[in-house]
Structure formats: structure tokens, C-alpha cells
Motif scaffolding. Structure first.
Motif, PDB file in Angstrom:
ATOM      1  N   PHE A 112       0.824  -1.204   0.000  1.00  0.00           N
ATOM      2  CA  PHE A 112       0.000   0.000   0.000  1.00  0.00           C
ATOM      3  C   PHE A 112       0.861   1.258   0.000  1.00  0.00           C
ATOM      4  CE2 PHE A 112      -2.412   3.160   2.626  1.00  0.00           C
ATOM      5  CZ  PHE A 112      -3.268   3.548   1.612  1.00  0.00           C
ATOM      6  N   LEU A 113       1.887   1.286   0.848  1.00  0.00           N
ATOM      7  CA  LEU A 113       2.785   2.437   0.894  1.00  0.00           C
ATOM      8  C   LEU A 113       3.509   2.606  -0.438  1.00  0.00           C
ATOM      9  CD1 LEU A 113       4.210   1.860   4.483  1.00  0.00           C
ATOM     10  CD2 LEU A 113       2.657   3.702   3.778  1.00  0.00           C
ATOM     11  N   GLY A 114       3.874   1.481  -1.053  1.00  0.00           N
ATOM     12  CA  GLY A 114       4.528   1.543  -2.363  1.00  0.00           C
ATOM     13  C   GLY A 114       3.613   2.131  -3.418  1.00  0.00           C
ATOM     14  N   ARG A 115       2.319   1.809  -3.358  1.00  0.00           N
ATOM     15  CA  ARG A 115       1.377   2.351  -4.343  1.00  0.00           C
ATOM     16  C   ARG A 115       1.220   3.862  -4.187  1.00  0.00           C
ATOM     17  NH1 ARG A 115      -1.447  -1.619  -7.103  1.00  0.00           N
ATOM     18  NH2 ARG A 115      -3.170  -0.264  -7.695  1.00  0.00           N
ATOM     19  N   ILE A 116       1.280   4.357  -2.952  1.00  0.00           N
ATOM     20  CA  ILE A 116       1.225   5.806  -2.742  1.00  0.00           C
ATOM     21  C   ILE A 116       2.445   6.480  -3.371  1.00  0.00           C
ATOM     22  CG2 ILE A 116       1.323   7.647  -1.007  1.00  0.00           C
ATOM     23  CD1 ILE A 116      -0.317   5.882   0.848  1.00  0.00           C
TER      24      ILE A 116
END
Length: 307
Positions: A112-116
Motif C-alpha cells: 500500500f505504501l509503495g502504491r502511494i
């Protein structure tokens, strides 16, 4: 119910295209117009109010829940775009008060953090842990002046093991607390159950249902708005009860299916030079309901699967 008379009012675009040739009109009809109907207006207003409430205490989030095909993603993407978030995924570290991002199919804190970071075109190491990525995301979101984070497909939290689900939800909770932002989560009905995994998250998220359409004045207004986008020579009176009931029944109350039926019927009306959508035109479409299409797909998969 409201009725469109023959003196219906077309949108400016439909009025202009009505004077064009059939090929131009067909291209126009095949577009997917965004209709800010009653329920969508209510959600849009709620999001505007939440944006004005920045900063928050991290406990006033929103959960938009509805079946697939109800237009949740289109609604929140449009809201984000209106507030400076590019729709093409090319956001940079400029001032972006509203950011749209979706959970990966296998939801995890790191993913999720990577997608941000990817949404903001920010470089990061794929080997970095979520503990390393979180402060990086935090600094970047502060820099762009984020006030609202829209997280789509939040029901994917359910695809992971329970500990990963809790970790993914914990990241959402931390971002809300640390940034004082409103988090808007969207998903199908399992999104509500995903949030309920963490008792603290239940208290923080206010669910807003986006229900299927039924035969009522709201649905009539929605179909009137759809008809206003159709460059047809004659009024179709889509809100007339027999036509309205037929469309809603075949669409199974889903926004995307309603739009799909009306678009196909408008194309047929132009091709046959009937220049209106009536029951005869609708029945000629041989429309197959989504539930039947889904069953057929599942049956085909079973036939093709190895034994």
C-alpha cells in the motif's frame, strides 16, 4: 415521477452533436458521461465538507460501500481530479490536497505504501520494509499538503492473512492520526467487514451506502439526466414507468449496467433511424443480465479447468 416532455432540454454538447452526421453522433453516444445524480451529489457534498474540516483528530473517516458497478470509483476519482489529483496517474510532488490510490489485490502495508509512492512518481527501493517506507510517505504527503486520502478497493484487505489485514488497517489509522487527514475508503460490502476487523476502525469510519437503483423518483431523475446527454431527434421519455422499470430490471439496479443499456439503445436508435429509445428498441438489444453473464463465465471456467 418526473417526465421528460418532447421539449426536453439536452446538454450543450448533445445539442451541438445533434446537428452532426450519424458517425459523429454515434461516437458521442459511446462516451461515458458522468452524471452527478442525487446519491452522488450527497456523497460529493459530504466529501467537500470533510475536506473543509482539515485538520481532524484522525477519527472522522468515511467508508463508501456499494456493489461493483455502482460507480464508486468514478465518483471518487472525479472528486480527486477536481481537487488537483491527475487522473492519468502522473501525479508529482506539487500541491495535491486530495490523493486517490487503490489497494493492491494482495493488500499489505508495504504494498500500500509503495502504491502511494508510485502514484506520486516518488523513487523508493523495492527491498525497503514498511517501517522504512512509512516515514518516507509521511514526509511526502506533508510536502504536497494532503488533506484527504481516498483509498479504493479497500475490500482487498480481506485477501491477506489476519495479521497482514490488521497491519494494513493500522497504516491507514496512522496516516489519519499523523497527518490529521480524512481517509475515504471505498469498496464492496466486504469492505465494511474489513474495517470491522479492528474495533477502533469501526468507530473512526462512518459508512455511506451507495444502493442499487429501484423504481422511484431518484431513478427517474437519473434517467432524465442520461437522456439529456443523448443526441436523438425525439424524446424517449426514459423516466416513463414502463421504460424505467424495464431498464432497472435488466440492469439489476446497477449504475454501470443502466448506462450500458441506454448507450446501446441510443446507438440502435440512430442506426435504425428511429431517433428515440422505446420498449421495442430496448427489447431488440437482446440484453443479457450481469448475473447471467457471470454464471456463464463461471461455467466456462469450470469446463476449461484441468481435472
Amino acid at each position: 415521477m418526473n417526465r421528460l416532455a418532447d421539449s426536453r432540454i439536452l446538454t450543450r454538447g448533445a445539442q451541438e452533436v445533434l446537428k452532426a452526421d450519424d458517425l459523429t453522433r454515434l461516437k458521442f453516444v459511446r462516451r461515458r458521461p458522468f452524471i452527478l445524480h442525487g446519491a452522488a451529489k450527497d456523497i460529493h457534498l459530504r466529501l467537500e465538507e470533510a475536506l473543509e474540516d482539515f485538520p481532524t483528530e484522525g477519527d472522522a473517516h468515511i467508508l463508501i460501500v456499494g456493489d461493483s458497478g455502482m460507480g464508486k470509483s468514478k465518483l471518487v476519482k472525479r472528486f480527486a481530479a477536481l481537487h488537483g489529483c491527475p487522473e492519468d496517474g502522473s501525479a508529482s510532488a506539487a500541491r495535491i490536497p486530495v490523493l486517490y490510490v487503490s489497494f493492491a489485490i494482495t493488500a499489505s502495508p508495504k504494498g500500500f505504501l509503495g502504491r502511494i509512492l508510485e502514484r506520486l512518481n516518488a523513487p523508493y527501493s523495492s527491498n525497503a520494509s514498511s517501517e522504512v517506507l512509512y516515514p518516507l510517505v509521511l514526509r511526502l504527503l506533508r510536502r504536497i499538503g494532503l488533506k484527504m486520502l481516498i483509498v479504493d478497493e479497500v475490500h482487498h484487505v480481506f485477501s491477506g492473512a489476519k495479521d497482514r489485514r490488521l497491519e494494513a488497517l493500522a497504516v491507514l489509522k496512522l496516516l489519519g492520526n499523523d497527518l490529521g487527514i480524512t481517509i475515504v475508503a471505498c469498496g464492496i460490502d466486504t469492505a465494511l467487514r474489513a474495517i470491522q476487523i479492528d474495533p477502533q476502525m469501526v468507530r473512526r469510519f462512518d459508512p455511506i451506502p451507495l444502493n442499487r437503483w429501484t423504481v422511484n423518483d431518484q431513478s427517474a431523475g437519473f434517467l432524465n439526466s442520461l437522456e439529456a446527454h443523448l443526441p436523438l431527434a425525439h424524446a424517449s421519455n426514459l423516466s416513463e414507468e414502463r421504460i424505467l422499470t424495464w431498464i432497472l430490471t435488466e440492469a439489476e439496479g446497477l449504475t454501470g449496467e443502466i448506462v450500458g443499456i441506454v448507450r446501446r439503445a441510443a446507438v440502435e436508435a440512430i442506426k435504425t433511424q428511429r431517433e428515440r429509445i422505446d420498449l421495442q428498441t430496448l427489447r431488440s438489444l437482446d440484453w443479457i443480465r450481469l448475473s447471467a453473464r457471470t454464471k456463464a463465465s463461471e461455467a466456462a471456467l469450470k469446463i476449461g479447468s484441468p481435472r
